[in-house]
Structure formats: C-alpha cells, structure tokens
Scaffold this active site. Structure first.
Site, PDB file in Angstrom:
ATOM      1  N   GLY A 195      10.422 -94.359  11.882  1.00 28.52           N
ATOM      2  CA  GLY A 195      10.128 -95.353  12.924  1.00 28.52           C
ATOM      3  C   GLY A 195      10.025 -96.786  12.447  1.00 28.52           C
ATOM      4  O   GLY A 195      11.031 -97.442  12.184  1.00 28.52           O
ATOM      5  N   GLY A 223       5.269 -89.982  24.085  1.00 30.61           N
ATOM      6  CA  GLY A 223       6.639 -90.429  23.775  1.00 30.61           C
ATOM      7  C   GLY A 223       7.014 -90.248  22.317  1.00 30.61           C
ATOM      8  O   GLY A 223       7.995 -90.817  21.854  1.00 30.61           O
ATOM      9  N   GLU A 249      10.730 -85.408  20.491  1.00 36.12           N
ATOM     10  CA  GLU A 249      12.121 -85.458  20.951  1.00 36.12           C
ATOM     11  C   GLU A 249      12.195 -84.827  22.339  1.00 36.12           C
ATOM     12  O   GLU A 249      11.289 -84.091  22.734  1.00 36.12           O
ATOM     13  CB  GLU A 249      13.017 -84.670  19.981  1.00 36.12           C
ATOM     14  CG  GLU A 249      13.049 -85.225  18.577  1.00 36.12           C
ATOM     15  CD  GLU A 249      13.507 -86.669  18.521  1.00 36.12           C
ATOM     16  OE1 GLU A 249      14.608 -86.980  18.960  1.00 36.12           O
ATOM     17  OE2 GLU A 249      12.725 -87.513  18.038  1.00 36.12           O
ATOM     18  N   ASP A 281      14.020 -82.106  12.839  1.00 36.28           N
ATOM     19  CA  ASP A 281      13.996 -83.574  12.878  1.00 36.28           C
ATOM     20  C   ASP A 281      13.683 -84.121  11.475  1.00 36.28           C
ATOM     21  O   ASP A 281      14.354 -85.048  10.992  1.00 36.28           O
ATOM     22  CB  ASP A 281      12.931 -84.037  13.898  1.00 36.28           C
ATOM     23  CG  ASP A 281      12.793 -85.545  13.946  1.00 36.28           C
ATOM     24  OD1 ASP A 281      13.654 -86.191  14.567  1.00 36.28           O
ATOM     25  OD2 ASP A 281      11.834 -86.079  13.350  1.00 36.28           O
ATOM     26  N   LYS A 323      16.028 -86.395   8.781  1.00 33.58           N
ATOM     27  CA  LYS A 323      15.580 -87.638   8.139  1.00 33.58           C
ATOM     28  C   LYS A 323      15.639 -87.508   6.612  1.00 33.58           C
ATOM     29  O   LYS A 323      16.009 -88.455   5.909  1.00 33.58           O
ATOM     30  CB  LYS A 323      14.165 -87.971   8.605  1.00 33.58           C
ATOM     31  CG  LYS A 323      14.132 -88.347  10.093  1.00 33.58           C
ATOM     32  CD  LYS A 323      12.723 -88.364  10.640  1.00 33.58           C
ATOM     33  CE  LYS A 323      12.683 -88.821  12.086  1.00 33.58           C
ATOM     34  NZ  LYS A 323      11.403 -88.574  12.739  1.00 33.58           N
ATOM     35  N   GLY A 382       7.272 -94.032  18.416  1.00 28.93           N
ATOM     36  CA  GLY A 382       6.664 -94.825  19.483  1.00 28.93           C
ATOM     37  C   GLY A 382       7.494 -96.053  19.797  1.00 28.93           C
ATOM     38  O   GLY A 382       8.339 -96.478  18.992  1.00 28.93           O
TER      39      GLY A 382
HETATM   40  P1  NAP Z   1      14.294 -91.330  25.784  1.00 28.85           P
HETATM   41  O1  NAP Z   1      12.963 -91.897  26.084  1.00 28.85           O
HETATM   42  O2  NAP Z   1      14.587 -89.946  26.245  1.00 28.85           O
HETATM   43  O3  NAP Z   1      15.399 -92.341  26.364  1.00 28.85           O
HETATM   44  C1  NAP Z   1      16.763 -92.041  26.397  1.00 28.85           C
HETATM   45  C2  NAP Z   1      17.445 -93.117  27.237  1.00 28.85           C
HETATM   46  O4  NAP Z   1      18.835 -92.913  27.181  1.00 28.85           O
HETATM   47  C3  NAP Z   1      17.071 -93.096  28.715  1.00 28.85           C
HETATM   48  O5  NAP Z   1      16.993 -94.395  29.211  1.00 28.85           O
HETATM   49  C4  NAP Z   1      18.217 -92.333  29.377  1.00 28.85           C
HETATM   50  O6  NAP Z   1      18.483 -92.783  30.711  1.00 28.85           O
HETATM   51  C5  NAP Z   1      19.376 -92.752  28.493  1.00 28.85           C
HETATM   52  N1  NAP Z   1      20.376 -91.689  28.373  1.00 28.85           N
HETATM   53  C6  NAP Z   1      20.238 -90.491  27.776  1.00 28.85           C
HETATM   54  N2  NAP Z   1      21.374 -89.786  27.844  1.00 28.85           N
HETATM   55  C7  NAP Z   1      22.258 -90.572  28.524  1.00 28.85           C
HETATM   56  C8  NAP Z   1      23.598 -90.395  28.935  1.00 28.85           C
HETATM   57  N3  NAP Z   1      24.278 -89.295  28.662  1.00 28.85           N
HETATM   58  N4  NAP Z   1      24.194 -91.410  29.610  1.00 28.85           N
HETATM   59  C9  NAP Z   1      23.515 -92.521  29.915  1.00 28.85           C
HETATM   60  N5  NAP Z   1      22.243 -92.754  29.533  1.00 28.85           N
HETATM   61  C10 NAP Z   1      21.619 -91.773  28.847  1.00 28.85           C
HETATM   62  O7  NAP Z   1      14.571 -91.325  24.217  1.00 28.85           O
HETATM   63  P2  NAP Z   1      13.835 -92.201  23.094  1.00 28.85           P
HETATM   64  O8  NAP Z   1      12.553 -91.547  22.726  1.00 28.85           O
HETATM   65  O9  NAP Z   1      13.827 -93.612  23.481  1.00 28.85           O
HETATM   66  O10 NAP Z   1      14.798 -91.956  21.838  1.00 28.85           O
HETATM   67  C11 NAP Z   1      16.052 -92.559  21.763  1.00 28.85           C
HETATM   68  C12 NAP Z   1      16.666 -92.335  20.405  1.00 28.85           C
HETATM   69  O11 NAP Z   1      15.821 -92.903  19.399  1.00 28.85           O
HETATM   70  C13 NAP Z   1      16.835 -90.866  19.996  1.00 28.85           C
HETATM   71  O12 NAP Z   1      17.974 -90.757  19.189  1.00 28.85           O
HETATM   72  C14 NAP Z   1      15.588 -90.590  19.187  1.00 28.85           C
HETATM   73  O13 NAP Z   1      15.750 -89.521  18.274  1.00 28.85           O
HETATM   74  C15 NAP Z   1      15.443 -91.904  18.466  1.00 28.85           C
HETATM   75  N6  NAP Z   1      14.094 -92.222  18.017  1.00 28.85           N
HETATM   76  C16 NAP Z   1      13.054 -92.134  18.871  1.00 28.85           C
HETATM   77  C17 NAP Z   1      11.790 -92.493  18.441  1.00 28.85           C
HETATM   78  C18 NAP Z   1      10.597 -92.418  19.357  1.00 28.85           C
HETATM   79  O14 NAP Z   1       9.498 -92.728  18.934  1.00 28.85           O
HETATM   80  N7  NAP Z   1      10.762 -92.039  20.619  1.00 28.85           N
HETATM   81  C19 NAP Z   1      11.607 -92.954  17.134  1.00 28.85           C
HETATM   82  C20 NAP Z   1      12.712 -93.066  16.279  1.00 28.85           C
HETATM   83  C21 NAP Z   1      13.957 -92.694  16.739  1.00 28.85           C
HETATM   84  P3  NAP Z   1      17.402 -92.625  31.897  1.00 28.85           P
HETATM   85  O15 NAP Z   1      16.299 -93.570  31.548  1.00 28.85           O
HETATM   86  O16 NAP Z   1      18.115 -93.013  33.126  1.00 28.85           O
HETATM   87  O17 NAP Z   1      16.980 -91.196  31.853  1.00 28.85           O
HETATM   88  N1  HSE Z   2      10.227 -87.162  17.356  1.00 29.60           N
HETATM   89  C1  HSE Z   2      10.201 -88.042  16.245  1.00 29.60           C
HETATM   90  C2  HSE Z   2       8.873 -87.930  15.539  1.00 29.60           C
HETATM   91  C3  HSE Z   2      10.417 -89.456  16.720  1.00 29.60           C
HETATM   92  O1  HSE Z   2       7.948 -87.317  16.081  1.00 29.60           O
HETATM   93  O2  HSE Z   2       8.739 -88.391  14.411  1.00 29.60           O
HETATM   94  C4  HSE Z   2      10.626 -90.424  15.585  1.00 29.60           C
HETATM   95  O3  HSE Z   2      11.831 -90.171  14.924  1.00 29.60           O
END
Ligand code: NAP
Ligand code: HSE
Length: 428
Positions: free
Chosen positions: A134, A187, A190, A201, A205, A302
């Site tokens: 993150g 949030g 995954e 996951d 990484k 986050g």
């Molecule tokens: P999320 O909250 O589920 O958001 C995904 C977003 O992408 C939503 O806005 C969704 O649209 C849009 N989306 C998903 N599939 C789509 C599709 N096929 N076409 C168009 N739009 C699409 O996910 P997130 O937690 O932000 O995570 C995003 C990425 O960052 C992932 O690869 C995750 O592994 C990575 N990541 C997350 C975190 C974390 O803390 N959450 C940390 C590091 C990395 P809608 O809003 O309309 O549903």
């Molecule tokens: N699901 C992942 C975690 C988000 O809990 O670490 C950050 O990559």
C-alpha cells in the site's frame, strides 16, 4: 503549461483516494512537475452508483476504450483490478504510447514480464508501487535504495487484511469470521477475500518483491503459499505463552544465488521488530549483505495510503515526460533464476502434537526427529485432562523442509501420535 491528462480506470476505494490526492494536493504536485495534473476521464462499472466524492457526470464512462483510445490522455491509472480484461487494456494503452500506473499485484505478478517488455518497446513507463504494501514506497526502495547492495532476505507482512484479523484474534480474542467482515467493510480486503486469507495476495506481492530484490524472474508458481484459515486461537495462545506472535509472513531468501520464496503463518519471536506490526499495517524487513538489517513500515491498504503510492508514481511518470526519459527503466531481472530444493530450505519449526499420555511416548517421538537428523531446541509436555491425552510442543533448531516433511509423514503411522495439530515455521 500544458496539463498532463490522466485516465482513471476504477473509482472504488483506491480510485477515490487518487482523485482526493490529485485534487487536494494539486498545488504541490504542480510545483514538483511543472504542469497541472488533470483527471480527464474515469471508468466505472455503473455510472449511476452514488459516489463519496463529487465527479462531473461527463467525465464518467462505462466504456474502457473511450479512455484507452482517448487521443489526449497521457497516463492511464489502473485501479479497477482483475487480470485478463485489464491486461488487454494496459497492453493496448502502452501500444498507443500511454504511460501506465497500476495497483494491480495480480496482474503484475502474473504478467509483469510481458507488460514491462511491452512498455519498454513503446518507450512508456509502467509503475506499480501501490501493488505491494500500500503506502510503503518499498519497490522504489528495493530498486533504487538497494541498488548498491546484495539483498539476501526479504521478509514481509504484506497483507493488511490477514494482519488485521490475526491482531484482533491475538489482542481481543475475536473470532476469525467477525474480523474478516470488519476488514471487508473497511475496504482492506480484495473483492474475493479468499485471496487474502489463503495467502495468494501475499504470494503475488512476494513474487514482485523477490523479482525486484533478487533481479531474477520469480514466478507466482515458484512461491509456496499457505494462508491463515487454519490458524486457531489455541495456536495464538501457545505462541504468546512461548514468547511468539503468529503472523502471515512472506519470506524470500537468497543464498549463493539460490532463491526460495514462501508465504505461511509463522511464529515470530516477540523481540523481532516485525512481531509488533499490528492491525492493517504492513512491514517489509530487508537484509542486505552490506547494509545489514532494515525495516520499512506503514499502512498496507486503504484509500489514501494506497493512493499516495499511485500519485507518487504519477509524479515520477510526469517528471520522466519532462526529461524525455520514459521507458528507460533498466532490466530488473538480469540474473538466471535458480530455486532452492526442499532440502536446501532451512528454518526452525514449531509443532503441536496430541499424543498418548503414557510412559515412553516422548522417547518414541524424539527418536523420529533423530531419525531425520532434526535437532530439537525445546520440548514442552502438558496433560490435557479434557481429552485424556497429552500435548507436546516441539521447537526445532534449523531443519530443512524435506526433513520436517519426513518427520510429519512418520507421525502418521506412529500409534502414540494421535494428531499433529499445528506446524509453523519459526522466525526471529
Ligand atoms: P474496488 O473498491 O472494488 O473498486 C474497483 C473500481 O473499479 C470500481 O469503481 C468499479 O466500478 C471499477 N471496475 C471494476 N471492474 C470494472 C470493469 N470491468 N469495468 C469498469 N469498471 C470496473 O477496488 P479497490 O479496493 O479500489 O482496488 C483496486 C485495485 O487496487 C485492485 O487491483 C486492488 O488489488 C488494488 N489495491 C487495493 C488496495 C486497497 O486497499 N483497497 C491496496 C493496494 C492495491 P464501480 O464503482 O462502478 O463498481
Ligand atoms: N487486500 C489487500 C490487503 C489490499 O489486505 O493487503 C492491499 O493490497
């Protein structure tokens, strides 16, 4: 000053953070890169969904190609997740000369080599700092900060969700299912939390960290991964009593250019700094031949912590645009990959055995360890009146993984061992 135009794929947890930081820190960003950074278009799945930030309706689209093929967009920020479709978008964006910033560890762990090569061919940047740990700038640290050293060990708490669950189980005696639900609501998890709790996951990484740290193309299939779904409150209680914490650790080691990478719940000595990394926090411990021990700590998931890494990558891309040096990342994997066999992977182990409570049992058990040349550091036996059996806790000295597997196989046919309740790697 011509603005740098960004196409944002995804407006979920991380995408929302990216908009907040780009808009909230605009003055600072502009001062650093010399141009305004503008979010030109945003891809979502459902335009009618309510959002926690105001976004102009005409910026939103449900059509990815409107962004990928947009003639004025310079940089694609991919925070939508997924692999197959997302890879297609990113490859086409690179072919069209757009730089890419992504938080997608699944994609980079599985197809990183292909994507990096495509980026280089088209003189584009592909940066993915947010994909690991993150908000901790660990990828840049490995590539730049450690460029003069030889890294021998990378040990990380790289999944916030599981660290949050284990911390709550350890500190509050909370149940696994309740805390997982909390982590999802916050949030951290995954969209399918199986990949968090089953260690996938973290394995993705660790694939990225080991590739960058050891300069060899480590593949996801090279990482043995075990998650936390089998960790019990009893294991955590025993661990604490013996001076350990249970953590989901990714461990990548290199010795004489032989590499091993694994993810498993591990008993970590409470005196080791990584044992006190709690909640959603991540930490990456790096040992370099010259520098010795170092550790990097911060929020591993986050909205805003993850978005800081994304926007820092965006700044790096824009600085490269200004200098005309995009796509000049040097080869990260210039060494041949040589993996350790199970006979070459060595660590201490903790075993909790349920055994018959009668004379001679301990001798028969310790004989099995001796048969496979596993030396024991400590043995603790206590009766368990509720089941009229005894429990034996064994901590070994360093032993190779193959020998431990042979010990466990022998216990299956040893009548006095009723059950091997737990086996953990021990660190620290
Ligand atoms: P999320 O909250 O589920 O958001 C995904 C977003 O992408 C939503 O806005 C969704 O649209 C849009 N989306 C998903 N599939 C789509 C599709 N096929 N076409 C168009 N739009 C699409 O996910 P997130 O937690 O932000 O995570 C995003 C990425 O960052 C992932 O690869 C995750 O592994 C990575 N990541 C997350 C975190 C974390 O803390 N959450 C940390 C590091 C990395 P809608 O809003 O309309 O549903
Ligand atoms: N699901 C992942 C975690 C988000 O809990 O670490 C950050 O990559």
């Amino acid at each position: 000053m011509k603005p740098i135009k960004v196409g944002l794929l995804g407006l979920g947890t991380v995408g929302t953070g990216v908009v907040r930081i780009v808009e909230g820190h605009q003055d600072d960003l502009q001062s650093q890169v010399g141009s305004p950074i503008v979010i030109e278009k945003v891809l979502v799945q459902n335009k009618n969904k309510s959002r926690s930030i105001p976004i102009d309706a005409d910026k939103m689209t449900e059509d990815p190609w409107e962004i990928i093929r947009h003639p004025e967009i310079d940089v694609i920020v991919e925070v939508m997740g997924g692999v197959a479709q997302t890879k297609e978008y990113i490859l086409e964006a690179l072919e069209r000369g757009k730089h890419v910033v992504t938080a997608n560890k699944d994609l980079m762990a599985m197809h990183g080599t292909e994507i990096l090569e495509k980026a280089k061919r088209h003189q584009c940047d592909i940066l993915y700092e947010a994909s690991v740990a993150g908000g901790i700038p660990i990828l840049r640290t490995l590539v730049e900060g450690f460029s003069s050293d030889r890294i021998t060990k990378i040990m990380g708490i790289v999944n916030g969700t599981t660290n949050y669950i284990l911390t709550k189980m350890s500190q509050e005696g909370a149940s696994y299912a309740d805390v997982l639900k909390e982590a999802q609501d916050l949030g951290y998890a995954e969209s399918d939390p199986t990949s968090d709790v089953e260690g996938l996951d973290a394995a993705r990484k660790m694939t990225i960290l080991a590739t960058l740290g050891f300069h060899a193309n480590v593949a996801l299939e090279d990482v043995s991964a075990q998650g936390i779904s089998s960790v019990t409150k009893e294991d955590i209680t025993y661990a604490k009593r013996l001076g350990y914490e249970v953590k989901l650790l990714g461990i990548a080691e290199r010795q004489d250019d032989l590499i091993s990478v694994s993810v498993q719940p591990t008993m970590v000595k409470q005196s080791h700094p990584i044992a006190s990394v709690n909640g959603v926090f991540n930490a990456v411990y790096v040992h370099g031949e010259a520098v010795g021990e170092t550790m990097f700590y911060g929020a591993g998931a986050g909205e805003l912590p993850t978005a800081t890494s994304i926007v820092a990558d965006l700044v790096a891309v824009v600085k490269n645009i200004k200098l005309g040096v995009n796509g000049k990342q040097s080869g990260v994997a210039y060494k041949e990959k040589k993996l350790k066999t199970d006979e070459q992977i060595s660590s201490k182990y903790f075993l909790l055995l349920q055994v018959a409570d009668r004379a001679g049992v301990l001798a028969r058990i310790t004989q099995v360890f001796a048969d496979f040349e596993v030396s024991l550091e400590s043995v603790l036996q206590q009766p368990n009146p509720s089941i009229a059996q005894a429990e034996i806790i064994v901590i070994t000295h360093d032993a190779n993984k193959a020998a431990i597997q042979k010990v466990l196989a022998s216990f299956e046919s040893l009548d006095v061992v009723h059950k091997v309740k737990s086996v953990y790697r021990v660190e620290g």
